[in-house]
Design a protein around this motif. Structure first.
Motif, PDB file in Angstrom:
ATOM      1  N   GLN A 157      26.304  36.958  36.919  1.00  0.00           N
ATOM      2  CA  GLN A 157      27.063  38.210  36.906  1.00  0.00           C
ATOM      3  C   GLN A 157      27.938  38.372  35.662  1.00  0.00           C
ATOM      4  OE1 GLN A 157      28.748  39.267  40.866  1.00  0.00           O
ATOM      5  NE2 GLN A 157      27.686  37.444  41.611  1.00  0.00           N
ATOM      6  N   ILE A 158      28.532  37.288  35.186  1.00  0.00           N
ATOM      7  CA  ILE A 158      29.374  37.381  33.986  1.00  0.00           C
ATOM      8  C   ILE A 158      28.626  36.930  32.746  1.00  0.00           C
ATOM      9  CG2 ILE A 158      31.440  36.430  32.866  1.00  0.00           C
ATOM     10  CD1 ILE A 158      32.893  36.555  35.450  1.00  0.00           C
ATOM     11  N   GLY A 159      27.652  36.041  32.933  1.00  0.00           N
ATOM     12  CA  GLY A 159      26.947  35.498  31.786  1.00  0.00           C
ATOM     13  C   GLY A 159      27.687  34.343  31.139  1.00  0.00           C
ATOM     14  N   HIS A 160      28.583  33.726  31.887  1.00  0.00           N
ATOM     15  CA  HIS A 160      29.358  32.604  31.352  1.00  0.00           C
ATOM     16  C   HIS A 160      28.466  31.383  31.194  1.00  0.00           C
ATOM     17  CE1 HIS A 160      32.948  30.251  30.533  1.00  0.00           C
ATOM     18  NE2 HIS A 160      32.552  29.360  31.428  1.00  0.00           N
ATOM     19  N   LEU A 169      28.759  32.958  38.125  1.00  0.00           N
ATOM     20  CA  LEU A 169      29.280  32.997  36.754  1.00  0.00           C
ATOM     21  C   LEU A 169      28.166  33.265  35.756  1.00  0.00           C
ATOM     22  CD1 LEU A 169      31.819  30.032  36.780  1.00  0.00           C
ATOM     23  CD2 LEU A 169      32.265  32.482  37.066  1.00  0.00           C
ATOM     24  N   ARG A 170      27.049  32.601  35.955  1.00  0.00           N
ATOM     25  CA  ARG A 170      25.898  32.799  35.067  1.00  0.00           C
ATOM     26  C   ARG A 170      25.284  34.174  35.271  1.00  0.00           C
ATOM     27  NH1 ARG A 170      23.493  27.774  36.116  1.00  0.00           N
ATOM     28  NH2 ARG A 170      23.560  26.356  34.356  1.00  0.00           N
ATOM     29  N   PHE A 224      36.766  28.815  33.835  1.00  0.00           N
ATOM     30  CA  PHE A 224      36.935  29.079  35.261  1.00  0.00           C
ATOM     31  C   PHE A 224      37.324  27.776  35.940  1.00  0.00           C
ATOM     32  CE2 PHE A 224      34.257  32.495  33.702  1.00  0.00           C
ATOM     33  CZ  PHE A 224      34.941  33.592  34.202  1.00  0.00           C
ATOM     34  N   VAL A 225      38.251  27.882  36.884  1.00  0.00           N
ATOM     35  CA  VAL A 225      38.853  26.703  37.506  1.00  0.00           C
ATOM     36  C   VAL A 225      38.752  26.893  39.016  1.00  0.00           C
ATOM     37  CG1 VAL A 225      40.855  25.175  37.517  1.00  0.00           C
ATOM     38  CG2 VAL A 225      40.477  26.703  35.560  1.00  0.00           C
ATOM     39  N   THR A 226      37.892  26.132  39.664  1.00  0.00           N
ATOM     40  CA  THR A 226      37.516  26.431  41.038  1.00  0.00           C
ATOM     41  C   THR A 226      37.478  25.196  41.920  1.00  0.00           C
ATOM     42  OG1 THR A 226      35.734  27.391  42.394  1.00  0.00           O
ATOM     43  CG2 THR A 226      35.069  26.243  40.394  1.00  0.00           C
ATOM     44  N   THR A 267      35.673  43.819  36.711  1.00  0.00           N
ATOM     45  CA  THR A 267      36.108  42.464  36.381  1.00  0.00           C
ATOM     46  C   THR A 267      35.153  41.806  35.402  1.00  0.00           C
ATOM     47  OG1 THR A 267      37.201  42.232  38.528  1.00  0.00           O
ATOM     48  CG2 THR A 267      36.652  40.208  37.358  1.00  0.00           C
ATOM     49  N   VAL A 268      33.859  41.995  35.601  1.00  0.00           N
ATOM     50  CA  VAL A 268      32.866  41.471  34.655  1.00  0.00           C
ATOM     51  C   VAL A 268      33.140  42.022  33.262  1.00  0.00           C
ATOM     52  CG1 VAL A 268      30.427  41.527  34.002  1.00  0.00           C
ATOM     53  CG2 VAL A 268      31.087  41.069  36.381  1.00  0.00           C
ATOM     54  N   ARG A 269      33.378  43.314  33.184  1.00  0.00           N
ATOM     55  CA  ARG A 269      33.633  43.954  31.893  1.00  0.00           C
ATOM     56  C   ARG A 269      34.897  43.399  31.236  1.00  0.00           C
ATOM     57  NH1 ARG A 269      32.912  48.567  33.636  1.00  0.00           N
ATOM     58  NH2 ARG A 269      35.063  49.154  34.121  1.00  0.00           N
ATOM     59  N   ALA A 270      35.933  43.163  32.030  1.00  0.00           N
ATOM     60  CA  ALA A 270      37.181  42.638  31.477  1.00  0.00           C
ATOM     61  C   ALA A 270      36.991  41.248  30.873  1.00  0.00           C
ATOM     62  CB  ALA A 270      38.259  42.606  32.565  1.00  0.00           C
TER      63      ALA A 270
END
Length: 267
Positions: free
Chosen positions: A54-57, A51-52, A39-41, A23-26
């Motif tokens: 693991q995804i780097g968002h 988010l920061r 992201f909507v949470t 999922t991170v890669r996607a």
């Protein structure tokens, strides 16, 4: 596909707090392809570390079920839709009239306040030293409440929502998102994930038909209905699945990643 809008818990984040490598890669591949991501949470800003880390968002996040627009890079609230204290306390009295043993909490832009009984006694230590007190004592006049919470003990979550919603809808918007937990999440009337997402998409000149959205719980329903391509997780709540035009494979099968991989291959 110009904008991806994804819920977090039960959609891309598991109960262990992890996002799968696939999922991170996607999401990183989508960003590299020039697709906007938001992201909507239901989570508050203080719970966005995955988010920061693991995804780097580092972009915008829509938090607290649409009540807060948050700049993750700058660590600041861009906008907040708040619940007037008079409406909060009026809703509280109505809910107690229906279920006398409900406990309450309030998420504010400044922090978190909770009443005795809202969490198990051993869990209070995990909340950073917050001392449970009745909200009429802990909330100050200037506190900006973005989410009002009611926890119903042993009540069945869907039944709890069905009973409370018609009684307080003139005061607050009501939903729920915690699997198996009778926890109602209330906001200012008219506020939900879809409303804030629509405004954010418009600010980018992106129409609903160019938005791909993912979610799994009742608090995602409006977002899944608004997006041109709203996907409910196959592992999600029946109400979300019924409301969405499309269905993604289950969370356990990296459902979001599967859909994104397919869509990115078509760009």
């Amino acid at each position: 596909m110009r904008l991806i809008a994804s819920d977090l818990d039960g959609t891309i984040i598991g109960r262990d707090g992890r996002i799968s490598p696939r999922t991170v890669r996607a999401f990183r591949d989508a960003a590299d392809a020039g697709v906007q991501i938001v992201f909507v949470t239901g989570r508050p800003p203080r719970w966005l570390a995955p988010l920061r880390e693991q995804i780097g968002h580092e972009g915008v996040v829509i938090c607290s079920n649409g009540a807060v627009l948050y700049d993750l890079a700058a660590d600041r609230v861009l906008s907040a839709q708040t619940v007037p204290h008079r409406d909060l306390f009026a809703a509280r009295e109505i809910i107690l009239g229906l279920h006398p043993h409900v406990a309450f909490a309030a998420e504010t832009t400044e922090g978190f306040q909770l009443e005795p009984g809202f969490v198990e006694s051993g869990s209070v230590e995990l909340l950073g030293g917050i001392v449970p007190r009745p909200l009429h004592e802990s909330l100050e006049a200037g506190d900006s409440v973005v989410k009002f919470l009611a926890r119903g003990g042993e009540l069945e979550p869907d039944a709890f929502l069905a009973q409370v919603l018609p009684a307080v809808s003139h005061l607050v918007a009501v939903t729920h998102s915690a699997v198996g937990v009778p926890l109602l999440e209330m906001a200012r009337p008219g506020i939900n994930k879809a409303v804030t997402l629509a405004d954010y998409a418009a600010s980018l000149d992106i129409a609903a038909e160019d938005v791909v959205a993912f979610g799994d719980m009742p608090n995602d329903i409006e977002m899944l209905e608004w997006a041109g391509h709203g996907y409910a997780m196959a592992s999600g709540h029946p109400w979300a699945i019924e409301a969405a035009r499309f269905q993604a494979p289950a969370f356990e099968d990296d459902g979001v990643a599967q859909i994104l991989e397919t869509r990115l291959a078509l760009l």
